[in-house]
Design a protein around this motif. Structure first.
Motif, PDB file in Angstrom:
ATOM      1  N   LEU A  32       0.838  -1.208   0.000  1.00 51.55           N
ATOM      2  CA  LEU A  32       0.000   0.000   0.000  1.00 51.55           C
ATOM      3  C   LEU A  32       0.870   1.254   0.000  1.00 51.55           C
ATOM      4  N   GLU A  65       1.342   6.709  -1.342  1.00 54.67           N
ATOM      5  CA  GLU A  65       0.651   5.913  -2.361  1.00 54.67           C
ATOM      6  C   GLU A  65       1.540   5.605  -3.566  1.00 54.67           C
ATOM      7  N   GLN A  66       2.420   6.550  -3.923  1.00 53.31           N
ATOM      8  CA  GLN A  66       3.210   6.380  -5.141  1.00 53.31           C
ATOM      9  C   GLN A  66       4.435   5.492  -4.970  1.00 53.31           C
ATOM     10  N   MET A  87       5.025   2.339  -7.279  1.00 52.57           N
ATOM     11  CA  MET A  87       5.298   2.666  -8.685  1.00 52.57           C
ATOM     12  C   MET A  87       6.702   3.231  -8.838  1.00 52.57           C
ATOM     13  N   GLU A  88       7.090   4.091  -7.895  1.00 58.34           N
ATOM     14  CA  GLU A  88       8.451   4.647  -7.939  1.00 58.34           C
ATOM     15  C   GLU A  88       9.479   3.522  -7.830  1.00 58.34           C
ATOM     16  N   THR A 122      -3.921   2.346  -7.376  1.00 59.97           N
ATOM     17  CA  THR A 122      -2.489   2.677  -7.357  1.00 59.97           C
ATOM     18  C   THR A 122      -1.722   1.722  -8.290  1.00 59.97           C
TER      19      THR A 122
END
Lengths: 268, 268
Positions: A181, A186-187, A190-191, A210
């Motif tokens: 999570l 939140e990012q 993905m990062e 997300t």
């Protein structure tokens, strides 16, 4: 040995005795002065896990996650709840102590929840770099084959994926438990996927807007990204299985038994 | 008609023109002055949904959820991200406006996301009380049969449940989307289940240590509780399908097309 003695040895072995001031690693029942008859380690002290502890005569359950359904095991909202009352009765009638071992376990030199999962996968030597538990380089396979491997190793009947099952993959990320999570950002997943150039992220708990949406778009754009959802329990249970191994020699002959809390889901 | 004209008619119809000051109902691309050629409604403006809008000549996508992978569609962390850059290029090359319609949709007299789901299930007349969208009384069935009904109505191949598939159920809760995470209070879904004496909760996004653990314990204790996880997208898509119906007569002949963003998961 008393409960406090067991806890002291765990924290010494894991964190050199370092103790967090703010932590969820507290008692859900019982206390530090109880004499320990046996120890059960588990992902979660479910009713069935408690019954198993009673059956084998263990009165200390070490659980990774909460006992009463919220992150900090608050009880004010539960005072008239029949599920809480029945579970509490079961615990108290059998004099069971339940201690949570979460924050300090993730804080260990190498995160011992990941350590257990890696043993189960035999991926201990596949880390992309040093002590970082988030990235792995494996022999090239496909997303579908990797999902099949995870199902077999982790005892799952069905697994959820996002992306193309035929896509090749070799650089794999793992974010166990609630880590997928984003640990407050939140990012983050993905990062991480971009920074480490990962093909697949293996996740615990997720939300759909997300990483799930990101990987879905990436796959639609023809980029080689996928996500495999194994869930919170299936990603973290193995750390508690492994704990029974490393705890045994520390507690002077006390029986230590891993009890699998088991995946909560049935797939229909 | 311009984009602003479309938005004004939506907000008037939904909320009598009431406008929230703080809201995520903003543009992910384009602006209010664009002349609308056609409208697409969808749960999420995925790459495939955008391609479908382009194919049918619609330049306004109304999406319920974010376009760029976080709750508020922040962009600072995405500036060098290849997924973002490719998606943005696709959107801009085709002059697509994307407007989010989330907060005001849930704020409508009856929550229009629920309205769409209830139409799909034909449960409009099954509410336990008045305008409350969270509780329903249906003809007695089993958890497994209810899961089968949901799979068929919502087009799902596999469904996750917690609890006993053979258990009888008649009082059903629904918490769509992220609502099943508790809307800021982790204990909300469990409190709701007790207050309304619900047998089953149908959920969108979940975490394993809250309702999932509660229902699991309740079931182990022989109490009649279960959970059916249909996911965020499958629980909310139908509100956007229904929106295409009610929006059409409001926008003076402009074509309005629902495009299904589709469930992101494959079950292996």
């Amino acid at each position: 040995m008393k409960v406090q003695g067991v806890i002291d040895r765990i924290l010494l072995d894991c964190c050199g005795g370092r103790k967090l001031e703010q932590t969820c690693d507290v008692f859900a029942s019982g206390n530090e002065d109880m004499e320990v008859t046996g120890i059960v380690t588990t992902f979660m002290a479910t009713v069935d896990v408690i019954r198993e502890a009673i059956a084998i005569g263990a009165n200390l359950i070490i659980t990774h996650e909460p006992t009463y359904y919220t992150g900090m095991d608050t009880l004010d909202w539960l005072q008239k709840d029949p599920v809480y009352l029945a579970k509490k009765k079961l615990i108290e009638e059998h004099g069971i102590a339940i201690w949570r071992f979460h924050d300090h376990m993730h804080l260990a030199d190498t995160d011992r929840i990941y350590d257990g999962l890696l043993k189960e996968l035999e991926w201990e030597d596949k880390k992309l770099d040093g002590k970082d538990s988030w990235g792995y380089q494996i022999e090239e396979t496909t997303v579908g084959a990797l999902a099949g491997f995870l199902k077999q190793r982790l005892g799952m009947e069905v697994i959820q994926i996002v992306g193309n099952p035929e896509a090749a993959c070799a650089r794999i990320g793992i974010l166990v438990g609630g880590g997928s999570l984003g640990l407050g950002r939140e990012q983050m997943p993905m990062e991480l996927m971009q920074e480490k150039d990962l093909d697949v992220m293996i996740c615990g708990d997720i939300t759909e807007w997300t990483l799930c949406a990101y990987v879905n778009d990436a796959s639609m754009l023809g980029m080689n990204k996928a996500m495999i959802v194994i869930g919170h329990e299936r990603s973290e249970e193995w750390g508690m299985k492994y704990m029974a191994e490393w705890l045994k020699p520390l507690v002077g002959g006390l029986p230590v038994t891993f009890v699998d809390a088991k995946e909560p889901f049935i797939y229909l």
